[in-house]
Write a protein that holds these residues in place. Structure first.
Motif, PDB file in Angstrom:
ATOM      1  N   LYS A 142       8.906 -14.731   4.063  1.00 56.55           N
ATOM      2  CA  LYS A 142       9.015 -15.803   5.047  1.00 56.55           C
ATOM      3  C   LYS A 142       7.687 -16.120   5.714  1.00 56.55           C
ATOM      4  O   LYS A 142       7.586 -17.087   6.460  1.00 56.55           O
ATOM      5  CB  LYS A 142      10.038 -15.409   6.119  1.00 56.55           C
ATOM      6  CG  LYS A 142      11.443 -15.177   5.575  1.00 56.55           C
ATOM      7  CD  LYS A 142      12.384 -14.705   6.676  1.00 56.55           C
ATOM      8  CE  LYS A 142      13.768 -14.422   6.125  1.00 56.55           C
ATOM      9  NZ  LYS A 142      14.694 -13.912   7.177  1.00 56.55           N
ATOM     10  N   LEU A 143       6.675 -15.273   5.459  1.00 54.22           N
ATOM     11  CA  LEU A 143       5.376 -15.452   6.104  1.00 54.22           C
ATOM     12  C   LEU A 143       4.454 -16.312   5.251  1.00 54.22           C
ATOM     13  O   LEU A 143       4.516 -16.293   4.023  1.00 54.22           O
ATOM     14  CB  LEU A 143       4.725 -14.088   6.345  1.00 54.22           C
ATOM     15  CG  LEU A 143       5.509 -13.099   7.230  1.00 54.22           C
ATOM     16  CD1 LEU A 143       4.803 -11.754   7.248  1.00 54.22           C
ATOM     17  CD2 LEU A 143       5.664 -13.630   8.636  1.00 54.22           C
ATOM     18  N   ASP A 144       3.571 -17.040   5.916  1.00 54.11           N
ATOM     19  CA  ASP A 144       2.578 -17.851   5.200  1.00 54.11           C
ATOM     20  C   ASP A 144       1.322 -17.051   4.888  1.00 54.11           C
ATOM     21  O   ASP A 144       0.578 -17.381   3.961  1.00 54.11           O
ATOM     22  CB  ASP A 144       2.216 -19.079   6.041  1.00 54.11           C
ATOM     23  CG  ASP A 144       3.421 -19.990   6.279  1.00 54.11           C
ATOM     24  OD1 ASP A 144       4.257 -20.105   5.363  1.00 54.11           O
ATOM     25  OD2 ASP A 144       3.526 -20.563   7.382  1.00 54.11           O
ATOM     26  N   PHE A 145       1.065 -16.016   5.656  1.00 52.39           N
ATOM     27  CA  PHE A 145      -0.110 -15.171   5.425  1.00 52.39           C
ATOM     28  C   PHE A 145       0.188 -13.772   5.957  1.00 52.39           C
ATOM     29  O   PHE A 145       1.205 -13.545   6.621  1.00 52.39           O
ATOM     30  CB  PHE A 145      -1.357 -15.755   6.113  1.00 52.39           C
ATOM     31  CG  PHE A 145      -1.190 -15.949   7.586  1.00 52.39           C
ATOM     32  CD1 PHE A 145      -1.523 -14.946   8.485  1.00 52.39           C
ATOM     33  CD2 PHE A 145      -0.687 -17.137   8.092  1.00 52.39           C
ATOM     34  CE1 PHE A 145      -1.368 -15.112   9.839  1.00 52.39           C
ATOM     35  CE2 PHE A 145      -0.537 -17.320   9.464  1.00 52.39           C
ATOM     36  CZ  PHE A 145      -0.868 -16.309  10.335  1.00 52.39           C
ATOM     37  N   GLY A 146      -0.708 -12.826   5.690  1.00 56.06           N
ATOM     38  CA  GLY A 146      -0.530 -11.455   6.163  1.00 56.06           C
ATOM     39  C   GLY A 146       0.629 -10.744   5.488  1.00 56.06           C
ATOM     40  O   GLY A 146       1.292  -9.910   6.107  1.00 56.06           O
ATOM     41  N   ARG A 147       0.864 -11.050   4.211  1.00 54.34           N
ATOM     42  CA  ARG A 147       1.975 -10.421   3.488  1.00 54.34           C
ATOM     43  C   ARG A 147       1.554  -9.041   2.997  1.00 54.34           C
ATOM     44  O   ARG A 147       0.950  -8.898   1.938  1.00 54.34           O
ATOM     45  CB  ARG A 147       2.382 -11.285   2.298  1.00 54.34           C
ATOM     46  CG  ARG A 147       2.950 -12.647   2.688  1.00 54.34           C
ATOM     47  CD  ARG A 147       3.331 -13.423   1.436  1.00 54.34           C
ATOM     48  NE  ARG A 147       4.158 -14.569   1.727  1.00 54.34           N
ATOM     49  CZ  ARG A 147       4.802 -15.284   0.805  1.00 54.34           C
ATOM     50  NH1 ARG A 147       4.692 -14.932  -0.476  1.00 54.34           N
ATOM     51  NH2 ARG A 147       5.532 -16.312   1.143  1.00 54.34           N
ATOM     52  N   ILE A 148       1.902  -8.030   3.765  1.00 53.04           N
ATOM     53  CA  ILE A 148       1.539  -6.674   3.386  1.00 53.04           C
ATOM     54  C   ILE A 148       2.641  -5.715   3.826  1.00 53.04           C
ATOM     55  O   ILE A 148       3.237  -5.879   4.885  1.00 53.04           O
ATOM     56  CB  ILE A 148       0.179  -6.265   4.019  1.00 53.04           C
ATOM     57  CG1 ILE A 148      -0.246  -4.889   3.523  1.00 53.04           C
ATOM     58  CG2 ILE A 148       0.233  -6.334   5.538  1.00 53.04           C
ATOM     59  CD1 ILE A 148      -1.657  -4.510   3.896  1.00 53.04           C
ATOM     60  N   ILE A 149       2.897  -4.730   2.979  1.00 59.13           N
ATOM     61  CA  ILE A 149       3.887  -3.688   3.273  1.00 59.13           C
ATOM     62  C   ILE A 149       3.195  -2.345   3.156  1.00 59.13           C
ATOM     63  O   ILE A 149       2.555  -2.048   2.142  1.00 59.13           O
ATOM     64  CB  ILE A 149       5.079  -3.751   2.291  1.00 59.13           C
ATOM     65  CG1 ILE A 149       5.792  -5.094   2.397  1.00 59.13           C
ATOM     66  CG2 ILE A 149       6.054  -2.608   2.556  1.00 59.13           C
ATOM     67  CD1 ILE A 149       6.825  -5.323   1.298  1.00 59.13           C
ATOM     68  N   GLN A 150       3.315  -1.547   4.188  1.00 60.44           N
ATOM     69  CA  GLN A 150       2.728  -0.204   4.188  1.00 60.44           C
ATOM     70  C   GLN A 150       3.866   0.800   4.009  1.00 60.44           C
ATOM     71  O   GLN A 150       4.749   0.907   4.857  1.00 60.44           O
ATOM     72  CB  GLN A 150       1.982   0.042   5.496  1.00 60.44           C
ATOM     73  CG  GLN A 150       0.813  -0.912   5.696  1.00 60.44           C
ATOM     74  CD  GLN A 150       0.171  -0.789   7.066  1.00 60.44           C
ATOM     75  OE1 GLN A 150       0.666  -0.054   7.921  1.00 60.44           O
ATOM     76  NE2 GLN A 150      -0.920  -1.507   7.282  1.00 60.44           N
ATOM     77  N   PHE A 151       3.811   1.514   2.884  1.00 55.80           N
ATOM     78  CA  PHE A 151       4.901   2.427   2.510  1.00 55.80           C
ATOM     79  C   PHE A 151       4.367   3.849   2.403  1.00 55.80           C
ATOM     80  O   PHE A 151       3.296   4.083   1.836  1.00 55.80           O
ATOM     81  CB  PHE A 151       5.512   1.997   1.174  1.00 55.80           C
ATOM     82  CG  PHE A 151       6.599   2.902   0.681  1.00 55.80           C
ATOM     83  CD1 PHE A 151       7.907   2.744   1.099  1.00 55.80           C
ATOM     84  CD2 PHE A 151       6.312   3.936  -0.208  1.00 55.80           C
ATOM     85  CE1 PHE A 151       8.906   3.587   0.653  1.00 55.80           C
ATOM     86  CE2 PHE A 151       7.303   4.787  -0.658  1.00 55.80           C
ATOM     87  CZ  PHE A 151       8.614   4.606  -0.226  1.00 55.80           C
ATOM     88  N   THR A 195       0.862  -1.183   0.000  1.00 57.09           N
ATOM     89  CA  THR A 195       0.000   0.000   0.000  1.00 57.09           C
ATOM     90  C   THR A 195       0.900   1.234   0.000  1.00 57.09           C
ATOM     91  O   THR A 195       1.787   1.366   0.841  1.00 57.09           O
ATOM     92  CB  THR A 195      -0.921   0.013   1.232  1.00 57.09           C
ATOM     93  OG1 THR A 195      -0.128   0.074   2.424  1.00 57.09           O
ATOM     94  CG2 THR A 195      -1.776  -1.244   1.276  1.00 57.09           C
ATOM     95  N   LEU A 196       0.655   2.122  -0.955  1.00 56.76           N
ATOM     96  CA  LEU A 196       1.509   3.290  -1.146  1.00 56.76           C
ATOM     97  C   LEU A 196       0.778   4.565  -0.752  1.00 56.76           C
ATOM     98  O   LEU A 196      -0.393   4.754  -1.106  1.00 56.76           O
ATOM     99  CB  LEU A 196       1.951   3.394  -2.604  1.00 56.76           C
ATOM    100  CG  LEU A 196       2.780   2.234  -3.160  1.00 56.76           C
ATOM    101  CD1 LEU A 196       2.952   2.386  -4.663  1.00 56.76           C
ATOM    102  CD2 LEU A 196       4.139   2.188  -2.478  1.00 56.76           C
ATOM    103  N   SER A 197       1.497   5.411  -0.034  1.00 54.79           N
ATOM    104  CA  SER A 197       0.993   6.747   0.277  1.00 54.79           C
ATOM    105  C   SER A 197       2.078   7.739  -0.138  1.00 54.79           C
ATOM    106  O   SER A 197       3.096   7.892   0.544  1.00 54.79           O
ATOM    107  CB  SER A 197       0.703   6.870   1.776  1.00 54.79           C
ATOM    108  OG  SER A 197       0.281   8.183   2.097  1.00 54.79           O
ATOM    109  N   VAL A 198       1.865   8.387  -1.297  1.00 51.46           N
ATOM    110  CA  VAL A 198       2.872   9.301  -1.851  1.00 51.46           C
ATOM    111  C   VAL A 198       2.182  10.579  -2.315  1.00 51.46           C
ATOM    112  O   VAL A 198       0.966  10.620  -2.487  1.00 51.46           O
ATOM    113  CB  VAL A 198       3.634   8.658  -3.039  1.00 51.46           C
ATOM    114  CG1 VAL A 198       4.452   7.468  -2.582  1.00 51.46           C
ATOM    115  CG2 VAL A 198       2.658   8.252  -4.144  1.00 51.46           C
ATOM    116  N   ASN A 199       2.986  11.616  -2.521  1.00 53.17           N
ATOM    117  CA  ASN A 199       2.458  12.861  -3.088  1.00 53.17           C
ATOM    118  C   ASN A 199       3.452  13.386  -4.114  1.00 53.17           C
ATOM    119  O   ASN A 199       4.323  12.640  -4.592  1.00 53.17           O
ATOM    120  CB  ASN A 199       2.155  13.880  -1.979  1.00 53.17           C
ATOM    121  CG  ASN A 199       3.412  14.367  -1.264  1.00 53.17           C
ATOM    122  OD1 ASN A 199       4.493  13.814  -1.451  1.00 53.17           O
ATOM    123  ND2 ASN A 199       3.269  15.391  -0.442  1.00 53.17           N
TER     124      ASN A 199
END
Length: 425
Positions: free
Chosen positions: A344-353, A311-315
């Motif tokens: 390395k995760l089996d679930f919950g693969r999310i990156i907040q940028f 998920t990207l938050s940019v301006n």
């Protein structure tokens, strides 16, 4: 009696100040709920040495054990490090003090016998003062190199201070008070042993300097690799745009032919298919900064291929003044680390940028889940040598860019999540 009490208090203070300065030079203080507790290490060291001074003297061979345990337990309370490092540093301190004391004792034996009684009564005070001076010199030499001491392997080198103490105890138990030749021999042996200790510290210092130089070379190597990645990605982006432009002309011709032949439905279906294909291949991230667009697009696609959501938050970053190489270092390392952790995760693969430029400041943050807890000391991730010599180099490069621009960063681990945030003027 009062004179003895005052002497014990002064000597305990000298020893406590030496130990506290030594550990403050090498290790970070622990965090406490109340700030005043951080400043209680010196009084606690002093209480420990007062207990030593006013309790029955154990057999000579156990005196260093009492010293080491007092120092190590106090240091464990107030300074962050593993048990092995605390033990090694406590043995090292004890070794320095003992060799100072034995050297002074052997030196006194070389002086006329009339001076022996007066000097022996003050030998502990003199040794404590010299010990404090030696630790202060040590502090001046290594006060800005605590990282090197933390990363240095002490499992093997801690045996040398232990051997020091054993040899010094053996020398101290020898009775040489009545023989001038033996006195000179003892002084020569102790002096030689002191020289060996100086060489030991010199060896450690040079070894750490070499490791620091190797670290700088690794950082330079990674920066070069990051710059090459940027050039390759830009070249790929330009090549893709040229191919798409060429295909675009052919596709327009095909659509024009369908419309001339009255095949409206076929033309609409073709346009729909073409739109879906373009949405997957065309860079949809537009921050106004070409390099940022390329880096975020590449990492976004790389993560998507691995089943990771970003998920990207940019301006608008068109006025960003950070160099292209530094942008690659920042975004490349932060997102690579986050993607590697999510893999390395089996679930919950999310990156907040988040990357926002406002009020002449760049706000940069990355948040991602991790499989294992992350150990952070002095705002740095503790590296694992088992993962190779380059483990942890990326974040060091990121930190160097932030510091170069006068920015600040914070690393945090909490409840299965790793957080990185930075503000760069």
């Amino acid at each position: 009696m009062m004179e003895i009490f005052i002497k014990c208090v002064i000597l305990s203070f000298l020893m406590a100040a030496s130990c506290n300065l030594f550990f403050e030079t090498l290790l970070p203080k622990r965090t406490f709920p109340f700030r005043w507790l951080r400043h209680m290490s010196l009084p606690t060291f002093m209480v420990g040495f007062l207990l030593i001074a006013f309790t029955p003297i154990p057999p000579f061979i156990f005196q260093p054990v009492r010293f080491v345990l007092t120092v190590m337990l106090t240091a464990l309370l107030y300074f962050e490090a593993g048990l092995v490092r605390h033990m090694a540093f406590s043995l090292l301190l004890c070794s320095i003090y003992w060799i100072t004391s034995v050297f002074l004792t052997s030196l006194i034996y070389l002086l006329p016998p009339l001076l022996h009684e007066s000097l022996f009564s003050a030998v502990e005070d003199i040794a404590g003062s010299i010990f404090l001076c030696l630790i202060f010199i040590f502090h001046l030499r290594f006060k800005n190199h605590s990282d090197k001491w933390l990363s240095f392997s002490w499992t093997f080198t801690s045996f040398f201070p232990l051997l020091n103490i054993i040899v010094l105890l053996s020398l101290s138990m020898m009775d040489i008070s009545g023989n001038a030749t033996e006195n000179r021999a003892m002084f020569a042996v102790v002096s030689g042993f002191a020289v060996i200790n100086v060489c030991y510290f010199y060896f450690i210092s040079k070894t750490m300097d070499k490791e620091e130089e190797m670290q700088r070379l690794r950082l330079f190597h990674e920066r070069t690799q990051n710059q090459m990645v940027l050039y390759r990605d830009m070249q790929k982006s330009y090549d893709l745009q040229r191919r798409q432009l060429h295909d675009y002309k052919n596709q327009l011709g095909c659509i024009q032919g369908m419309l001339k032949d009255g095949q409206v439905q076929n033309a609409l279906s073709y346009v729909s298919t073409l739109t879906g294909t373009l949405s997957k291949s065309v860079c949809l991230i537009n921050t106004g900064h070409e390099v940022v667009n390329i880096m975020l697009s590449r990492k976004y696609q790389e993560a998507a291929e691995k089943g990771i959501t970003i998920t990207l938050s940019v301006n608008d970053l068109s006025t960003l003044t950070i160099s292209e190489e530094e942008i690659v270092i920042l975004l490349g390392n932060l997102l690579d680390n986050a993607i590697a952790a999510c893999e390395k995760l089996d679930f919950g693969r999310i990156i907040q940028f988040k990357m926002i430029l406002e009020s002449n400041q760049l706000i940069l943050s990355v948040r991602n889940p991790v499989k294992e807890p992350v150990l952070i000391k002095e705002n740095k991730v503790v590296t694992d040598r088992r993962r190779g010599p380059l483990h942890g180099i990326g974040l060091l490069n990121v930190d160097s860019v932030i510091q170069r621009h006068g920015g600040t960063s914070v690393l945090k681990y909490n409840n299965g999540w790793f957080y990185f945030s930075a503000i760069i003027p």
